[in-house]
Motif scaffolding. Structure first.
Motif, PDB file in Angstrom:
ATOM      1  N   ALA A  56       0.578  -1.452   0.055  1.00 25.02           N
ATOM      2  CA  ALA A  56      -0.142   0.011   0.087  1.00 25.02           C
ATOM      3  C   ALA A  56       0.954   1.426  -0.113  1.00 25.02           C
ATOM      4  O   ALA A  56       0.376   2.322   0.351  1.00 25.02           O
ATOM      5  CB  ALA A  56      -0.876  -0.019   1.096  1.00 25.02           C
ATOM      6  N   SER A  57       2.173   1.331  -0.308  1.00 26.59           N
ATOM      7  CA  SER A  57       3.036   2.441  -0.353  1.00 26.59           C
ATOM      8  C   SER A  57       2.502   3.363  -1.207  1.00 26.59           C
ATOM      9  O   SER A  57       2.568   4.796  -0.847  1.00 26.59           O
ATOM     10  CB  SER A  57       4.487   1.951  -0.575  1.00 26.59           C
ATOM     11  N   GLY A  58       2.049   3.256  -2.292  1.00 31.53           N
ATOM     12  CA  GLY A  58       1.787   4.211  -3.169  1.00 31.53           C
ATOM     13  C   GLY A  58       0.463   5.081  -2.609  1.00 31.53           C
ATOM     14  O   GLY A  58       0.578   6.056  -2.728  1.00 31.53           O
ATOM     15  N   ALA A  59      -0.596   4.322  -1.947  1.00 31.70           N
ATOM     16  CA  ALA A  59      -1.412   4.950  -1.461  1.00 31.70           C
ATOM     17  C   ALA A  59      -1.059   5.870  -0.082  1.00 31.70           C
ATOM     18  O   ALA A  59      -1.644   7.030   0.284  1.00 31.70           O
ATOM     19  CB  ALA A  59      -2.605   3.899  -0.787  1.00 31.70           C
TER      20      ALA A  59
ATOM     21  N   MET B  18       5.473  22.284   8.195  1.00 33.70           N
ATOM     22  CA  MET B  18       5.642  20.898   7.585  1.00 33.70           C
ATOM     23  C   MET B  18       6.884  20.482   7.515  1.00 33.70           C
ATOM     24  O   MET B  18       7.163  19.500   6.729  1.00 33.70           O
ATOM     25  CB  MET B  18       4.836  20.785   6.081  1.00 33.70           C
ATOM     26  N   THR B  19       7.890  20.996   7.995  1.00 33.54           N
ATOM     27  CA  THR B  19       9.247  20.700   7.844  1.00 33.54           C
ATOM     28  C   THR B  19       9.477  19.398   8.236  1.00 33.54           C
ATOM     29  O   THR B  19      10.171  18.562   7.379  1.00 33.54           O
ATOM     30  CB  THR B  19      10.136  21.524   8.686  1.00 33.54           C
ATOM     31  N   GLY B  20       9.040  18.845   9.327  1.00 37.23           N
ATOM     32  CA  GLY B  20       9.125  17.542   9.807  1.00 37.23           C
ATOM     33  C   GLY B  20       8.694  16.487   8.773  1.00 37.23           C
ATOM     34  O   GLY B  20       9.372  15.415   8.668  1.00 37.23           O
ATOM     35  N   MET B  21       7.399  16.573   8.346  1.00 37.10           N
ATOM     36  CA  MET B  21       6.820  15.637   7.406  1.00 37.10           C
ATOM     37  C   MET B  21       7.738  15.652   5.907  1.00 37.10           C
ATOM     38  O   MET B  21       7.787  14.674   5.510  1.00 37.10           O
ATOM     39  CB  MET B  21       5.409  16.103   7.020  1.00 37.10           C
ATOM     40  N   ILE B  22       8.169  16.927   5.745  1.00 34.40           N
ATOM     41  CA  ILE B  22       8.737  17.028   4.422  1.00 34.40           C
ATOM     42  C   ILE B  22      10.267  16.084   4.584  1.00 34.40           C
ATOM     43  O   ILE B  22      10.723  15.370   3.579  1.00 34.40           O
ATOM     44  CB  ILE B  22       9.236  18.697   4.159  1.00 34.40           C
TER      45      ILE B  22
ATOM     46  N   ASN C 209      14.958  -3.212  -2.794  1.00 39.70           N
ATOM     47  CA  ASN C 209      13.564  -3.895  -3.328  1.00 39.70           C
ATOM     48  C   ASN C 209      12.290  -3.211  -2.898  1.00 39.70           C
ATOM     49  O   ASN C 209      11.027  -3.715  -2.575  1.00 39.70           O
ATOM     50  CB  ASN C 209      13.479  -5.317  -2.616  1.00 39.70           C
ATOM     51  N   VAL C 210      12.363  -1.969  -3.318  1.00 36.43           N
ATOM     52  CA  VAL C 210      11.118  -0.973  -3.214  1.00 36.43           C
ATOM     53  C   VAL C 210      10.653  -0.352  -4.185  1.00 36.43           C
ATOM     54  O   VAL C 210      11.858  -0.001  -5.315  1.00 36.43           O
ATOM     55  CB  VAL C 210      11.680   0.235  -1.972  1.00 36.43           C
ATOM     56  N   SER C 211       9.530  -0.251  -4.641  1.00 35.14           N
ATOM     57  CA  SER C 211       9.151   0.282  -6.031  1.00 35.14           C
ATOM     58  C   SER C 211       8.936   1.751  -5.670  1.00 35.14           C
ATOM     59  O   SER C 211       7.965   2.480  -5.427  1.00 35.14           O
ATOM     60  CB  SER C 211       7.773  -0.274  -5.979  1.00 35.14           C
ATOM     61  N   TRP C 212      10.007   2.623  -6.133  1.00 35.53           N
ATOM     62  CA  TRP C 212      10.048   3.905  -6.151  1.00 35.53           C
ATOM     63  C   TRP C 212       9.030   4.486  -7.136  1.00 35.53           C
ATOM     64  O   TRP C 212       8.606   5.769  -7.054  1.00 35.53           O
ATOM     65  CB  TRP C 212      11.375   4.441  -6.237  1.00 35.53           C
ATOM     66  N   GLN C 213       8.482   3.752  -8.159  1.00 40.95           N
ATOM     67  CA  GLN C 213       7.671   4.209  -9.129  1.00 40.95           C
ATOM     68  C   GLN C 213       6.443   4.285  -8.499  1.00 40.95           C
ATOM     69  O   GLN C 213       5.594   5.446  -8.827  1.00 40.95           O
ATOM     70  CB  GLN C 213       7.599   3.266 -10.340  1.00 40.95           C
ATOM     71  N   SER C 214       5.927   3.555  -7.522  1.00 37.52           N
ATOM     72  CA  SER C 214       4.600   3.514  -7.215  1.00 37.52           C
ATOM     73  C   SER C 214       4.711   4.812  -6.101  1.00 37.52           C
ATOM     74  O   SER C 214       3.381   5.282  -5.880  1.00 37.52           O
ATOM     75  CB  SER C 214       4.245   2.211  -6.240  1.00 37.52           C
TER      76      SER C 214
ATOM     77  N   GLY D 131      10.993  12.849   2.337  1.00 35.56           N
ATOM     78  CA  GLY D 131      12.115  12.979   1.478  1.00 35.56           C
ATOM     79  C   GLY D 131      12.999  11.665   1.843  1.00 35.56           C
ATOM     80  O   GLY D 131      13.566  11.053   0.757  1.00 35.56           O
ATOM     81  N   ILE D 132      13.065  11.373   3.162  1.00 37.67           N
ATOM     82  CA  ILE D 132      14.074  10.028   3.448  1.00 37.67           C
ATOM     83  C   ILE D 132      13.393   8.706   2.904  1.00 37.67           C
ATOM     84  O   ILE D 132      14.082   7.769   2.400  1.00 37.67           O
ATOM     85  CB  ILE D 132      14.199   9.969   5.035  1.00 37.67           C
ATOM     86  N   ASN D 133      12.199   8.881   2.892  1.00 38.84           N
ATOM     87  CA  ASN D 133      11.405   7.258   2.337  1.00 38.84           C
ATOM     88  C   ASN D 133      11.542   7.423   0.946  1.00 38.84           C
ATOM     89  O   ASN D 133      11.460   6.407   0.269  1.00 38.84           O
ATOM     90  CB  ASN D 133       9.941   7.425   2.779  1.00 38.84           C
ATOM     91  N   LEU D 134      11.477   8.663   0.116  1.00 42.56           N
ATOM     92  CA  LEU D 134      11.547   8.562  -1.431  1.00 42.56           C
ATOM     93  C   LEU D 134      13.113   8.157  -1.820  1.00 42.56           C
ATOM     94  O   LEU D 134      13.413   7.669  -2.765  1.00 42.56           O
ATOM     95  CB  LEU D 134      11.204  10.276  -1.968  1.00 42.56           C
ATOM     96  N   VAL D 135      13.915   8.760  -0.910  1.00 45.35           N
ATOM     97  CA  VAL D 135      15.315   8.386  -1.280  1.00 45.35           C
ATOM     98  C   VAL D 135      15.739   6.853  -1.250  1.00 45.35           C
ATOM     99  O   VAL D 135      16.400   6.088  -1.629  1.00 45.35           O
ATOM    100  CB  VAL D 135      16.423   9.101  -0.468  1.00 45.35           C
ATOM    101  N   LEU D 136      15.091   6.307  -0.208  1.00 38.57           N
ATOM    102  CA  LEU D 136      15.257   4.912   0.392  1.00 38.57           C
ATOM    103  C   LEU D 136      14.771   4.020  -0.994  1.00 38.57           C
ATOM    104  O   LEU D 136      15.604   2.806  -1.085  1.00 38.57           O
ATOM    105  CB  LEU D 136      14.349   4.452   1.288  1.00 38.57           C
ATOM    106  N   GLY D 137      13.891   4.267  -1.651  1.00 36.15           N
ATOM    107  CA  GLY D 137      13.337   3.624  -2.846  1.00 36.15           C
ATOM    108  C   GLY D 137      14.347   3.624  -3.754  1.00 36.15           C
ATOM    109  O   GLY D 137      14.086   2.673  -4.745  1.00 36.15           O
TER     110      GLY D 137
END
Length: 308
Positions: free
Chosen positions: A207-210, A229-233, A249-254, A237-243
């Motif tokens: 459900a990562s895309g959702a 919203m600095t903390g959320m950004i 084995n993470v679908s950054w596309q989703s 950002g960290i979670n996007l980079v991990l993809g």
């Protein structure tokens, strides 16, 4: 039963209702309060006087947020507490299907195989375009949405549901259950569309895309309300980079697709807050949905171009 010492101690009675015994203290002033005087806070309960003081001491940003979002039909509920029925049903459905799939896997039958997103199952012509053996199975468009109900492991499920809880308890009271679930579904479809375009032969679960879509929606609304919203950004950002890290084995596309669609939903909500703009809101969300349908219709061609 109460002992004599307890009954004689006035600190064991509500300060506003002297005849009502209570074991609950206000988390700010430590005075005893009965059930009628208790207001649920992030931790424990607060008495009426402390609530009034808290409202008087609201920061300019919070006051501005309340003024801007008032009249949106459910917006004020986010600041005073609201329901999370949609989030809870998503929790239950996802957890039940995970358990059923886990039980079925022990007997050699995996429900996940029929719910995960796999572009060749959506577009039977894709295997031939990429030099694979042609698929003989039926057209399976439900995978576009059911992918959010599948997870690769218990830890995968736990992390996604934890993220859903963290975001949903803020976003659903703000939007209302209908808008929240709509955003969740559109973001899921957005993640599937991006996966089909950018990773056309890679199966996707989760459900990562959702979840990223809810992140994007909350981020846009929060910025519109003037919240910090600095903390959320940073987390986003960290979670996007991990993809993008090899071997994760993470679908950054989703992630990217869900985030983009969720942000678009948030933009629609911030531009159509008033009740008299409800029809425009429906049109905006409908336009996002139609755009995704058009993208899926063109996906075989776009995917082939991307591969060649």
């Amino acid at each position: 039963m109460s002992t004599g010492d307890f009954a004689s101690n006035r600190d064991n009675y509500c300060y506003r209702h002297p005849k009502r015994q209570s074991f609950v203290l206000c988390q700010r002033c430590a005075r005893t309060i009965c059930g009628e005087c208790q207001t649920q806070a992030s931790v424990g309960f607060i008495c009426p006087e402390c609530i009034k003081e808290q409202r008087r001491n609201r920061s300019p940003a919070v006051k501005r947020a309340q003024r801007r979002w008032r009249g949106s039909g459910g917006g004020v509920a986010a600041l005073t507490g609201g329901g999370t029925r949609g989030m809870m049903w998503i929790f239950i459905l996802t957890a039940v299907l995970f358990l059923v799939d886990w039980a079925g896997s022990a007997g050699g039958l995996s429900i996940k195989r029929f719910l995960m997103f796999d572009a060749p199952d959506i577009y039977p012509t894709i295997p031939a375009l990429v030099g694979m053996a042609p698929e003989l199975g039926p057209f399976q468009p439900w995978r576009i949405l059911t992918v959010a109900l599948t997870h690769g492991s218990f830890m995968h499920l736990l992390l996604n549901m934890l993220a859903l809880w963290m975001i949903g308890r803020q976003l659903e009271p703000l939007l209302g259950t209908g808008r929240f679930v709509t955003t969740y579904l559109l973001s899921t479809a957005g993640g599937s569309a991006a996966a089909a375009l950018l990773a056309i032969t890679t199966p996707v679960v989760g459900a990562s895309g959702a979840i990223f879509g809810l992140f994007g929606c909350l981020l846009v609304i929060g910025r519109h309300l003037g919240a910090n919203m600095t903390g959320m950004i940073v987390v986003l950002g960290i979670n996007l980079v991990l993809g993008f890290i090899p071997g994760m084995n993470v679908s950054w596309q989703s992630h990217v697709g869900g985030l983009a669609v969720g942000a678009l939903c948030g933009l629609v909500f911030t531009r159509t807050r008033r009740r008299d703009q409800r029809s425009k809101q429906y049109l905006g969300l409908g336009a996002i949905g139609l755009g995704l349908v058009a993208l899926f219709c063109l996906q075989p061609v776009l995917g082939y171009v991307a591969l060649t």
